[in-house]
Structure formats: structure tokens, C-alpha cells
Write a protein that holds these residues in place. Structure first.
Motif, PDB file in Angstrom:
ATOM      1  N   ASP A 239       0.393  -2.919  -5.701  1.00 23.02           N
ATOM      2  CA  ASP A 239      -0.641  -1.885  -5.774  1.00 23.02           C
ATOM      3  C   ASP A 239      -1.561  -2.119  -6.964  1.00 23.02           C
ATOM      4  N   MET A 240      -0.988  -2.476  -8.113  1.00 26.85           N
ATOM      5  CA  MET A 240      -1.794  -2.742  -9.298  1.00 26.85           C
ATOM      6  C   MET A 240      -2.658  -3.988  -9.089  1.00 26.85           C
ATOM      7  N   HIS A 241      -2.088  -4.983  -8.433  1.00 31.58           N
ATOM      8  CA  HIS A 241      -2.853  -6.190  -8.128  1.00 31.58           C
ATOM      9  C   HIS A 241      -4.006  -5.869  -7.182  1.00 31.58           C
ATOM     10  N   GLY A 242      -3.756  -4.970  -6.231  1.00 35.75           N
ATOM     11  CA  GLY A 242      -4.808  -4.567  -5.303  1.00 35.75           C
ATOM     12  C   GLY A 242      -5.956  -3.859  -5.998  1.00 35.75           C
ATOM     13  N   LEU A 243      -5.627  -3.000  -6.967  1.00 36.82           N
ATOM     14  CA  LEU A 243      -6.678  -2.310  -7.721  1.00 36.82           C
ATOM     15  C   LEU A 243      -7.514  -3.309  -8.514  1.00 36.82           C
ATOM     16  N   ASN A 244      -6.844  -4.319  -9.081  1.00 36.67           N
ATOM     17  CA  ASN A 244      -7.569  -5.352  -9.813  1.00 36.67           C
ATOM     18  C   ASN A 244      -8.478  -6.161  -8.887  1.00 36.67           C
ATOM     19  N   THR A 245      -7.974  -6.470  -7.698  1.00 37.34           N
ATOM     20  CA  THR A 245      -8.771  -7.219  -6.727  1.00 37.34           C
ATOM     21  C   THR A 245      -9.974  -6.402  -6.263  1.00 37.34           C
ATOM     22  N   VAL A 253     -11.115  -7.398  -0.531  1.00 26.88           N
ATOM     23  CA  VAL A 253     -10.421  -6.163  -0.161  1.00 26.88           C
ATOM     24  C   VAL A 253     -10.996  -5.594   1.132  1.00 26.88           C
ATOM     25  N   ALA A 254     -12.308  -5.638   1.277  1.00 34.59           N
ATOM     26  CA  ALA A 254     -12.931  -5.143   2.506  1.00 34.59           C
ATOM     27  C   ALA A 254     -12.428  -5.922   3.716  1.00 34.59           C
ATOM     28  N   ALA A 255     -12.283  -7.229   3.567  1.00 34.08           N
ATOM     29  CA  ALA A 255     -11.760  -8.045   4.660  1.00 34.08           C
ATOM     30  C   ALA A 255     -10.298  -7.741   4.928  1.00 34.08           C
ATOM     31  N   MET A 256      -9.502  -7.570   3.875  1.00 35.55           N
ATOM     32  CA  MET A 256      -8.084  -7.248   4.026  1.00 35.55           C
ATOM     33  C   MET A 256      -7.897  -5.934   4.775  1.00 35.55           C
ATOM     34  N   GLU A 257      -8.761  -4.978   4.486  1.00 38.32           N
ATOM     35  CA  GLU A 257      -8.619  -3.656   5.087  1.00 38.32           C
ATOM     36  C   GLU A 257      -9.379  -3.506   6.397  1.00 38.32           C
ATOM     37  N   GLY A 258     -10.213  -4.473   6.725  1.00 39.61           N
ATOM     38  CA  GLY A 258     -10.960  -4.412   7.981  1.00 39.61           C
ATOM     39  C   GLY A 258     -12.107  -3.436   7.958  1.00 39.61           C
ATOM     40  N   HIS A 259     -12.670  -3.170   6.766  1.00 37.54           N
ATOM     41  CA  HIS A 259     -13.781  -2.225   6.629  1.00 37.54           C
ATOM     42  C   HIS A 259     -15.108  -2.979   6.607  1.00 37.54           C
TER      43      HIS A 259
END
Length: 463
Positions: A239-245, A253-259
Motif C-alpha cells: 500500500d505504501m509503495h502504491g502511494l509512492n507510485t 497507477v492509472a493503467a494498473m487500476e484500469g482508469h
């Protein structure tokens, strides 16, 4: 054809070789620390079961370490053959970091590996334990420098461009670049989990054969403790790594989440099919607002969509979306295994619950799957940049004919399949051996500096 141009073929070749390579260091990082713990427990308790497990796993460590070295050497040559402009541009940064890895990590590992493998009856238990410790520390140093170099490519810092090349202005900022601490913790925990799941699977395999197999009980118990403790920590670290990314690589992140669209209070898309051409995620199964909550810790947090980035700057969401979900799915299953093992432990059925042992056996390779999926997410999500925001992948390749790269790629596939297929088969065969067969005789004498230390076998310690 575009799909067969030199850039695509070079990327496929590097992805193929690094996928083989990353498996072995990920395993040996955790396994070296596991061997350190086993030998420490043996020295403290003089319980031969720990020594038997040490001897059982040190052979497997040697095989995995050797295959990791071979695959790493082959992979490094591609920087000079397929990625010449990249090497020229980043050589002042990546070169020293890789050299530090060799000097501080590989030399440490190689220098003490021989003592670790063959020196127990020659140098004595204390000096041998020192060698095991040095090898374990060396594997962590290796992870430190490799992750620093790769993280710099993700979030470059501490440099300037001079005469068309990256020149370091601050080694502290270059080494400890913005994403490095998060990625180092995430990767080391992944390595520990990967090893724990393999150890747990081997223990489960032998418990399914004989529930009274004490070395199998010990390794299964230790592995399940690791799964129960480390898997939840890994979720927090992720989760912390995701916030940093999200802060430094929002397109990933947009690609990872499909947004594709920027939203406040974005949903969590559980499943769907990101369509890059249509710029939408088809067949989306969503949970309202949960995406923003996870990514920003705010129900109404803003999530930037892929449409806010130029088409040529967007990673392939179709791939990244699914590799990310494979990684997360494996992590959830690991945490579930840990929780289930805790219930079994409380009910005194840890060594008799057949379905738990089968679950652990199936989960044996899940750590490798998660690491590969996470690595694909990281690297494909960085595209089209080889150094994020600085150098495009299309500018990093050497002017080589596609046929030449294709020929070497075919050769790699054939040779790797044979060599590493045989090596992996040998490792699996070694895991199939009963760990009790490695049990040291009670009258074994270990000589150290003219003294003799008799191996003891005290009453069974708590498992």
C-alpha cells in the motif's frame, strides 16, 4: 511487421532472460536467511533436527545460487549488445551501482560460499556460522544495489545531463531515489515470502507422507509463521509503495487500476478488460469509491486517468491491469494461508490437517508467480520510458537487425529451457528426499581449533 521490429524483439529477449534470472535470487535471498536461522537454532539448542534441515536446504541453495549467477551473467551482456544507447546514457549511474553490487555483495557471497557448503567439519561450527551469516548478508546487499539501480530508472534523482549522458550530482539522492526504500522493502519481503511458501510446500509434502516426520514439522511450522506474519506486513508495504507510485508515476497507477477518465471518488475495478483503442475498460465489475480510498486514503480522492496523458506516453493497460491483479491475488491467498495456519495451530491440528497441507503444497510456487507478475507490472507500467520521463525505450536500443535478435532469442529459449529445466528438475528431486536422511549421527564430532564439539540431540523442542 511492427510486432517483430528490433525494439520489440529486444524487449522480449530481456523480459525472457530476466524472468528466469529473478526467480533464483528471489529464492536464495530468503533461503540464505532461513539457513542462518536454522544454524543459529542448532548452535543454541544442539538439536540435530535443525542441523538436518540445514544440510537438506544448503544443497538446494547451492543449486539455486549457481543458476542465479549463470542467468545473471548472460543477462548483463544484453546491455552492451541490444541496449547500447541506454548503456552509454546511464553508464555513469547504473555502472557504479552494479559495480558496488559485485564488490560488496557478490564477493561476500562467493568468498564465504565454499566454507558454507563444505567447511562445517573443517572450520568448526562458530566460524561456519559466520560464513553462513556473511552469505545471508551478501544476498541482502545484492538486493539493495540491484533495487537501487532499477529504482533509479523508475524515479531518477541526483543527476544531471552533460554531453548527452547522465552524470551523478549526488550519490545519496541517486541511490536513495524516491521509490527505492519502498521497492526494497517490498522486494525483500516478497523474497522471504517466496522462500517460506516453498519451504512450507516441501514440509507439507513430507507431512502428507508421514505426519511424524519431525524435520518436516519444524520447516512447516516455521514457514507458516512466516506466512502469517509477513504476508500482512507485505500488504501494508504494498500500500505504501502504491502511494509512492501514484505520486511519481501516475500513468502506471492509472493503467494498473484500469482508469481512463480522471475521477474524484474513483471506483475499484475488480475485473474488466482495458481497451486501449476505445479508451475504456469494458465489462468492468466495480466497487464505488473504493479505488480512491485505497489509493489516496480518501473516499473522494482524485485519481488521474490515462486520457490525461498523451497516447504515446501511456503504458499498455491491458497487460498491466491483469499482471497487477495476479500479484494481488497471490498476496491475498498467501495471507489466507497464514490465517488458516494460525487457526490450525490454535486447534492443535497444524501437523494433522490434510487439506491445509494440500493448500500449502499448491501455494508452493505462488511466490514466484507473484514476483513475476509484480515485475511485469513495474516494468511494463514504466513504458514507454526506459528511464522514466528522461529516456524513451525507442531511443535506448542498439541498431541491430531484427533477424539477429530473433536468432539469439530462439537460442536463449532453447538453451534456457534445457539448462534451467534440468536444474529445476534436480532441485525438485532434492526436495523430494526425506530430510531425516540428512540427520547428523549423534556421535558426529565437529573439530574446531583443536577442540571437539559433539553434536547432541536433546529432547524435542516445541514446534
Amino acid at each position: 511487421m511492427h510486432m517483430l521490429d528490433a525494439e520489440i524483439l529486444a524487449r522480449i529477449q530481456f523480459a525472457f532472460t530476466i524472468s528466469f534470472h529473478i526467480i533464483f535470487p528471489s529464492f536464495t535471498i530468503g533461503l540464505a536467511s532461513f539457513l542462518f536461522v536454522l544454524e543459529a537454532l542448532w548452535l543454541r539448542t544442539r538439536d540435530d533436527a535443525y542441523l538436518a534441515l540445514y544440510k537438506f536446504w544448503v544443497k538446494i541453495f547451492a543449486l539455486a545460487f549457481g543458476m542465479g549467477v549463470v542467468s545473471g551473467i548472460v543477462m548483463s551482456y544484453q546491455f552492451g549488445t541490444n541496449w547500447g544507447p541506454f548503456s552509454e546514457f546511464t553508464g555513469g549511474v547504473i555502472g557504479p551501482l552494479m559495480a558496488y553490487e559485485v564488490l560488496s555483495a557478490f564477493f561476500l557471497e562467493a568468498g564465504f560460499l565454499g566454507i558454507m557448503l563444505f567447511g562445517l567439519n573443517r572450520v568448526g561450527p562458530k566460524l561456519h556460522f559466520t560464513a553462513t551469516t556473511m552469505v545471508a548478508v551478501g544476498t541482502l546487499f545484492s538486493a539493495f544495489w540491484i533495487l537501487s539501480a532499477n529504482s533509479w530508472m523508475q524515479t531518477p534523482d541526483g543527476y544531471m545531463i552533460e554531453n548527452g549522458r547522465a552524470v551523478v550530482t549526488s550519490w545519496w539522492d541517486a541511490i536513495f531515489n524516491p521509490s527505492f526504500p519502498y521497492r526494497l522493502v517490498h522486494m525483500v519481503l516478497a523474497a522471504f515470502l517466496t522462500t517460506a511458501l516453498v519451504v512450507g510446500a516441501v514440509g507439507a509434502w513430507h507431512l502428507l507422507r508421514d505426519r511424524q516426520n519431525r524435520p518436516a514439522r519444524i520447516m512447516f511450522s516455521m514457514a507458516m509463521w512466516m506466512a502469517a506474519i509477513v504476508a500482512p506486513i507485505q500488504i501494508v508495504a504494498g500500500d505504501m509503495h502504491g502511494l509512492n507510485t501514484l505520486e511519481h508515476q501516475p500513468a502506471k497507477v492509472a493503467a494498473m487500476e484500469g482508469h481512463f477518465d480522471t475521477q474524484n471518488g474513483a471506483p475499484l475495478i475488480l475485473f474488466g478488460w482495458p481497451d486501449m483503442a476505445a479508451e475504456e475498460t469494458r465489462y468492468a465489475l466495480e466497487i464505488p469509491k473504493l479505488g480512491s480510498m485505497i489509493l489516496t486514503h480518501d473516499w473522494h480522492g482524485k485519481i488521474t486517468g490515462l486520457k490525461d496523458f498523451a497516447p504515446e506516453d501511456r503504458p499498455n493497460a491491458t497487460i498491466v491491469f491483469w499482471t497487477f491483479r495476479v500479484m494481488v491475488g497471490m498476496g491475498i491467498l498467501m495471507a489466507l494461508l497464514g490465517v488458516v495456519s494460525l487457526f490450525a495451530r490454535l486447534r492443535k491440528t497444524l501437523f494433522s490437517c490434510v487439506w491445509l497441507h494440500r493448500f500449502a503444497l499448491v501455494m508452493g510456487p505462488s511466490g514466484f508467480v507473484a514476483i513475476l507478475a509484480g515485475w511485469f507490472t513495474t516494468e511494463i507500467g514504466r513504458q514507454p520510458w526506459v528511464v522514466y520521463g528522461v529516456m524513451r525505450t525507442s531511443d535506448a536500443g542498439s541498431p541491430i537487425a531484427p533477424t539477429a535478435i530473433a536468432g539469439s532469442l530462439i537460442a536463449f529459449v532453447i538453451v534456457y529451457t534445457i539448462v534451467f529445466g534440468v536444474g529445476t528438475a534436480y532441485i525438485l528431486r532434492a526436495m523430494n528426499h526425506d530430510p531425516r536422511h540428512a540427520h547428523a549421527p549423534k556421535d558426529e564430532v565437529l573439530r574446531a581449533g583443536g577442540r571437539t564439539v559433539a553434536a547432541q540431540n536433546p529432547p524435542q523442542a516445541g514446534e
